[in-house]
Design a protein around this motif. Structure first.
Motif, mmCIF file in Angstrom:
data_model
loop_
_atom_site.group_PDB
_atom_site.id
_atom_site.type_symbol
_atom_site.label_atom_id
_atom_site.label_comp_id
_atom_site.label_asym_id
_atom_site.label_seq_id
_atom_site.Cartn_x
_atom_site.Cartn_y
_atom_site.Cartn_z
ATOM 1 N N THR A 21 35.235 -1.346 77.551
ATOM 2 C CA THR A 21 34.129 -1.039 78.457
ATOM 3 C C THR A 21 34.539 -1.407 79.878
ATOM 4 N N THR A 23 32.434 -2.842 83.024
ATOM 5 C CA THR A 23 31.154 -3.387 83.477
ATOM 6 C C THR A 23 31.229 -3.571 84.982
ATOM 7 N N ILE A 37 27.201 -0.460 82.531
ATOM 8 C CA ILE A 37 28.315 -0.485 81.585
ATOM 9 C C ILE A 37 28.720 0.943 81.264
#
Length: 134
Positions: A21, A23, A37
């Motif tokens: 991911t 973020t 995100i």
């Protein structure tokens, strides 16, 4: 930074920094005023090329949300697509998303039995997920 009306700090510590991911956190004077995100969508998806999901994106205003979205978009290749869920009752979110080239594909109802949670929908630009409760 409670958008969902409850303290989710323990959950967020793990969720915001999970593998695969990106973020993005916005802050001013050490106080978080937005975060989002971007993560790879799990197979199978209908798209022929890699696709990603933005979930969640919460921000104090449209400028912060737009900056976070632009930073997320800058991480994608031209043949990659992004999926997100945005609240129907936040016209500002719809405007920001439209300005950045997003188009509405379909609407999904969120339904509750009993009292509706007290979401701060003005700061909710993209849901976490219906499965995650906001």
């Amino acid at each position: 930074f409670a958008v969902l009306g409850t303290d989710r700090s323990n959950f967020l510590r793990n969720f915001l920094f999970k593998p695969s991911t990106i973020t993005i956190i916005s802050q001013q004077d050490g106080i978080v005023n937005g975060y989002g995100i971007l993560s790879a969508r799990e197979a199978p998806t209908a798209e022929p090329n890699p696709s990603f999901k933005i979930a969640p994106l919460y921000a104090d205003n449209d400028m912060i949300a737009g900056n976070i979205l632009q930073a997320m978009l800058s991480n994608l290749k031209p043949d990659e697509s992004i999926y997100l869920e945005s609240p129907w009752n936040n016209a500002t979110a719809a405007s920001v998303l439209h300005e950045l080239g997003f188009t509405k594909y379909f609407a999904q109802a969120k339904m509750y039995a009993g009292e509706v949670p007290k979401f701060d929908s003005a700061r909710m630009f993209c849901y976490s997920s219906i499965a995650l409760g906001g």
